[in-house]
Design an enzyme around this catalytic site. Structure first.
Site, PDB file in Angstrom:
ATOM      1  N   GLY A  20       1.286  -1.205  -0.418  1.00  0.00           N
ATOM      2  CA  GLY A  20       0.392   0.103  -0.129  1.00  0.00           C
ATOM      3  C   GLY A  20       1.399   0.923   0.436  1.00  0.00           C
ATOM      4  O   GLY A  20       1.955   1.375   0.621  1.00  0.00           O
ATOM      5  N   ARG A  66       1.261  -4.704  -5.732  1.00  0.00           N
ATOM      6  CA  ARG A  66       1.733  -6.379  -4.679  1.00  0.00           C
ATOM      7  C   ARG A  66       2.009  -7.527  -5.676  1.00  0.00           C
ATOM      8  O   ARG A  66       0.625  -7.868  -6.708  1.00  0.00           O
ATOM      9  CB  ARG A  66       0.169  -6.731  -3.956  1.00  0.00           C
ATOM     10  CG  ARG A  66      -0.039  -5.151  -3.009  1.00  0.00           C
ATOM     11  CD  ARG A  66      -1.059  -5.415  -2.165  1.00  0.00           C
ATOM     12  NE  ARG A  66      -1.884  -5.022  -0.628  1.00  0.00           N
ATOM     13  CZ  ARG A  66      -2.415  -3.698  -0.832  1.00  0.00           C
ATOM     14  NH1 ARG A  66      -3.029  -2.880  -2.235  1.00  0.00           N
ATOM     15  NH2 ARG A  66      -2.279  -2.474   0.115  1.00  0.00           N
ATOM     16  N   ASP A 112       4.196  -4.238   6.653  1.00  0.00           N
ATOM     17  CA  ASP A 112       4.410  -5.926   6.866  1.00  0.00           C
ATOM     18  C   ASP A 112       4.314  -6.877   6.059  1.00  0.00           C
ATOM     19  O   ASP A 112       6.051  -7.911   6.052  1.00  0.00           O
ATOM     20  CB  ASP A 112       3.370  -6.151   8.212  1.00  0.00           C
ATOM     21  CG  ASP A 112       3.737  -6.578   9.482  1.00  0.00           C
ATOM     22  OD1 ASP A 112       4.974  -6.880   9.123  1.00  0.00           O
ATOM     23  OD2 ASP A 112       2.849  -7.068   9.908  1.00  0.00           O
ATOM     24  N   SER A 115       6.144  -6.913   2.448  1.00  0.00           N
ATOM     25  CA  SER A 115       7.088  -6.044   2.173  1.00  0.00           C
ATOM     26  C   SER A 115       8.212  -7.327   2.948  1.00  0.00           C
ATOM     27  O   SER A 115       8.828  -7.110   2.420  1.00  0.00           O
ATOM     28  CB  SER A 115       7.250  -4.632   1.969  1.00  0.00           C
ATOM     29  OG  SER A 115       5.649  -4.108   1.221  1.00  0.00           O
ATOM     30  N   THR A 119       3.660   2.921   5.817  1.00  0.00           N
ATOM     31  CA  THR A 119       2.118   2.135   5.828  1.00  0.00           C
ATOM     32  C   THR A 119       1.900   3.406   6.321  1.00  0.00           C
ATOM     33  O   THR A 119       1.534   4.226   8.251  1.00  0.00           O
ATOM     34  CB  THR A 119       1.791   1.135   6.663  1.00  0.00           C
ATOM     35  OG1 THR A 119      -0.030   1.145   6.398  1.00  0.00           O
ATOM     36  CG2 THR A 119       2.571   0.619   7.853  1.00  0.00           C
ATOM     37  N   ASP A 157      -1.740   2.976   8.023  1.00  0.00           N
ATOM     38  CA  ASP A 157      -1.679   2.300   9.516  1.00  0.00           C
ATOM     39  C   ASP A 157      -0.899   1.689  10.972  1.00  0.00           C
ATOM     40  O   ASP A 157      -1.273   2.313  12.009  1.00  0.00           O
ATOM     41  CB  ASP A 157      -1.905   0.257   9.423  1.00  0.00           C
ATOM     42  CG  ASP A 157      -2.942   0.499   7.516  1.00  0.00           C
ATOM     43  OD1 ASP A 157      -3.778   1.200   7.224  1.00  0.00           O
ATOM     44  OD2 ASP A 157      -3.060   0.057   6.752  1.00  0.00           O
ATOM     45  N   ASP A 215       1.348   0.194  11.444  1.00  0.00           N
ATOM     46  CA  ASP A 215      -0.135  -1.428  12.669  1.00  0.00           C
ATOM     47  C   ASP A 215       1.884  -2.515  12.238  1.00  0.00           C
ATOM     48  O   ASP A 215       1.632  -3.386  12.197  1.00  0.00           O
ATOM     49  CB  ASP A 215      -0.858  -2.414  11.443  1.00  0.00           C
ATOM     50  CG  ASP A 215      -0.317  -2.108  10.315  1.00  0.00           C
ATOM     51  OD1 ASP A 215       0.754  -1.623   9.669  1.00  0.00           O
ATOM     52  OD2 ASP A 215      -1.498  -3.094   9.440  1.00  0.00           O
ATOM     53  N   ARG A 245      -6.677  -0.634   8.542  1.00  0.00           N
ATOM     54  CA  ARG A 245      -6.512  -2.497   8.149  1.00  0.00           C
ATOM     55  C   ARG A 245      -6.818  -3.487   9.831  1.00  0.00           C
ATOM     56  O   ARG A 245      -8.150  -2.855  10.242  1.00  0.00           O
ATOM     57  CB  ARG A 245      -5.199  -3.354   7.827  1.00  0.00           C
ATOM     58  CG  ARG A 245      -5.193  -2.903   6.519  1.00  0.00           C
ATOM     59  CD  ARG A 245      -4.176  -3.944   5.912  1.00  0.00           C
ATOM     60  NE  ARG A 245      -2.868  -4.015   5.855  1.00  0.00           N
ATOM     61  CZ  ARG A 245      -2.106  -4.756   5.845  1.00  0.00           C
ATOM     62  NH1 ARG A 245      -1.859  -4.546   4.379  1.00  0.00           N
ATOM     63  NH2 ARG A 245      -0.483  -4.618   6.186  1.00  0.00           N
TER      64      ARG A 245
HETATM   65  P1  ADP Z   1       2.676  -4.035   2.999  1.00  0.00           P
HETATM   66  O1  ADP Z   1       3.750  -3.706   2.660  1.00  0.00           O
HETATM   67  O2  ADP Z   1       2.057  -2.390   2.459  1.00  0.00           O
HETATM   68  O3  ADP Z   1       2.374  -4.751   4.010  1.00  0.00           O
HETATM   69  P2  ADP Z   1       1.620  -6.433   1.300  1.00  0.00           P
HETATM   70  O4  ADP Z   1       1.159  -7.251   2.557  1.00  0.00           O
HETATM   71  O5  ADP Z   1       0.568  -6.222  -0.028  1.00  0.00           O
HETATM   72  O6  ADP Z   1       1.644  -4.386   1.821  1.00  0.00           O
HETATM   73  O7  ADP Z   1       2.865  -6.457   0.444  1.00  0.00           O
HETATM   74  C1  ADP Z   1       3.628  -5.821  -0.357  1.00  0.00           C
HETATM   75  C2  ADP Z   1       4.521  -7.180  -1.292  1.00  0.00           C
HETATM   76  O8  ADP Z   1       4.873  -7.610  -0.702  1.00  0.00           O
HETATM   77  C3  ADP Z   1       4.000  -7.869  -2.547  1.00  0.00           C
HETATM   78  O9  ADP Z   1       4.576  -7.540  -3.783  1.00  0.00           O
HETATM   79  C4  ADP Z   1       3.842  -9.525  -1.429  1.00  0.00           C
HETATM   80  O10 ADP Z   1       4.642 -10.033  -3.030  1.00  0.00           O
HETATM   81  C5  ADP Z   1       5.037  -9.902  -0.677  1.00  0.00           C
HETATM   82  N1  ADP Z   1       4.521 -10.159   0.986  1.00  0.00           N
HETATM   83  C6  ADP Z   1       3.284  -9.501   1.218  1.00  0.00           C
HETATM   84  N2  ADP Z   1       3.076 -11.211   1.748  1.00  0.00           N
HETATM   85  C7  ADP Z   1       4.628 -12.048   1.908  1.00  0.00           C
HETATM   86  C8  ADP Z   1       5.385 -13.212   1.853  1.00  0.00           C
HETATM   87  N3  ADP Z   1       4.125 -13.575   3.649  1.00  0.00           N
HETATM   88  N4  ADP Z   1       6.164 -13.668   1.568  1.00  0.00           N
HETATM   89  C9  ADP Z   1       6.724 -12.800   0.988  1.00  0.00           C
HETATM   90  N5  ADP Z   1       6.249 -11.897   0.134  1.00  0.00           N
HETATM   91  C10 ADP Z   1       5.392 -11.094   0.273  1.00  0.00           C
END
Ligand code: ADP
Length: 330
Positions: free
Chosen positions: A20, A81, A112, A114, A134, A136, A138, A180
């Site tokens: 995000g 994502r 998280d 990422s 982020t 959030d 969080d 979230r």
């Molecule tokens: P944020 O970083 O804002 O929490 P997302 O959860 O959408 O956002 O994740 C962002 C990127 O991190 C995505 O491109 C995804 O491929 C990668 N990612 C998310 N969760 C995992 C995970 N458990 N293991 C490996 N890569 C992950």
């Protein structure tokens, strides 16, 4: 310096924004690029987060590439994502692409999710540093995440506007805010916006006790407008508004603030924190230190082991919840 150490010296770094978007990501990117150049490193921008890493959308950046972006929300590197990156195969392909571009380390600006991707890359030999961004707030390992302050100010302004119209029409307004699964934005903006009630995912709520009764006691004391904040992690704000109307007879509407909370020019706090974190990430890399998340502990920038950081949790401030309730009494 021995030959062995010299071979390992970090000279080419990649930087990406992921997950995000958050206001201040650009300020962090700018700091990474400018600090990188200061430390005589080559800095490569990777487009669209891990998606761009897998696609090899990687090009060198210079001081000018980050001109005029500290004031802009969103991310000029774009973000995405990536589903593919979440598989073992995807992570391996990510490393292969980092090898093709001879990147010695990656700076990952994101949340998280990422960081989980960054940790997986680190485990298979791509050195990383994470910068928490982020709206959030969080992420367990840090007291503060880039974007949080800007988002809260956006929410505060929206609540102020909604309050003007709610008070003129003697209405109740339910305002759903992002966050979230966390209630940080909701709780702080509930206090800042003078809300009558604030419902967050960290606390079970009872509609009669926590919403209807406070509204009725405010009305009986002479109040004519009511703001109820509902965190996105609780959801159901439309249903909550219907129940309020049913139980009290007060005209009640719902505003779901949505994505406007993610945009806008970053506040001073977000620009400064992002700048400090970006500079610190590069300073670590210049010293050969990797596998870390840059974080805030109080007002200080610190860094933590990425594996440990991902296991950390933080809880909501119970005192803040209590104070919010006391101050909404009328
Ligand atoms: P944020 O970083 O804002 O929490 P997302 O959860 O959408 O956002 O994740 C962002 C990127 O991190 C995505 O491109 C995804 O491929 C990668 N990612 C998310 N969760 C995992 C995970 N458990 N293991 C490996 N890569 C992950």
């Amino acid at each position: 310096m021995s030959k062995m150490q010299e071979e390992k010296k970090i000279q080419r770094i990649g930087v990406l924004t992921s997950g995000g978007d958050a206001p201040g990501m650009n300020a962090a990117l700018r700091a990474v690029v400018r600090a990188g150049l200061y430390h005589k490193l080559q800095v490569f921008g990777i487009k669209r987060g891990y998606e761009g890493l897998l696609d090899g959308e990687i090009s060198e950046m210079n001081a000018h590439s980050v001109s005029n972006i500290i004031n802009r929300g969103g991310t000029v590197l774009l973000t995405a994502r990536s589903k593919e990156f979440q598989s073992e195969e995807g992570i391996k392909r990510g490393k292969a692409m980092a090898d093709i571009f001879k990147l010695d380390a990656l700076v990952v600006i994101g949340g998280d999710g990422s960081f989980r991707g960054a940790r997986d890359l680190h485990r298979i030999g791509v050195p990383v540093i994470g910068i928490p961004a982020t709206i959030d707030n969080d992420i367990g390992c840090t007291d503060y995440t880039i974007g949080y302050d800007t988002a809260m100010n956006t929410v505060k302004e929206a609540i102020d506007r909604i309050k003007d119209t709610a008070s003129s029409h003697e209405r109740c307004s339910v305002v759903e805010v992002m966050g979230r699964n966390a209630g940080y934005i909701a709780l702080n903006c509930g206090i800042a916006g003078g809300a009558e009630a604030c419902i967050i995912p960290e606390k079970k709520f009872d509609i009669n006790e926590d919403i209807i009764k406070p509204i009725l006691s405010c009305r009986n004391a002479g109040k004519h407008h009511y703001i109820i904040i509902v965190a996105e992690g609780v959801g159901g704000s439309v249903e909550i508004a219907e129940k309020i109307k049913e139980a009290t007879g007060i005209t009640t509407n719902t505003t779901i603030l949505g994505h406007q909370q993610r945009g806008g020019s970053p506040t001073v706090r977000d620009r400064v924190v992002a700048s400090l974190m970006g500079a610190e990430a590069v300073s670590l890399l210049a010293r050969g230190i990797t596998g870390r998340i840059v974080a805030m502990k109080g007002e200080n920038v610190v860094d933590l082991d990425i594996e440990e950081a991902l296991g950390m949790t933080k809880s909501i401030d119970e005192g803040l919840i209590e104070t919010s309730k006391i101050l909404s009494l009328y």
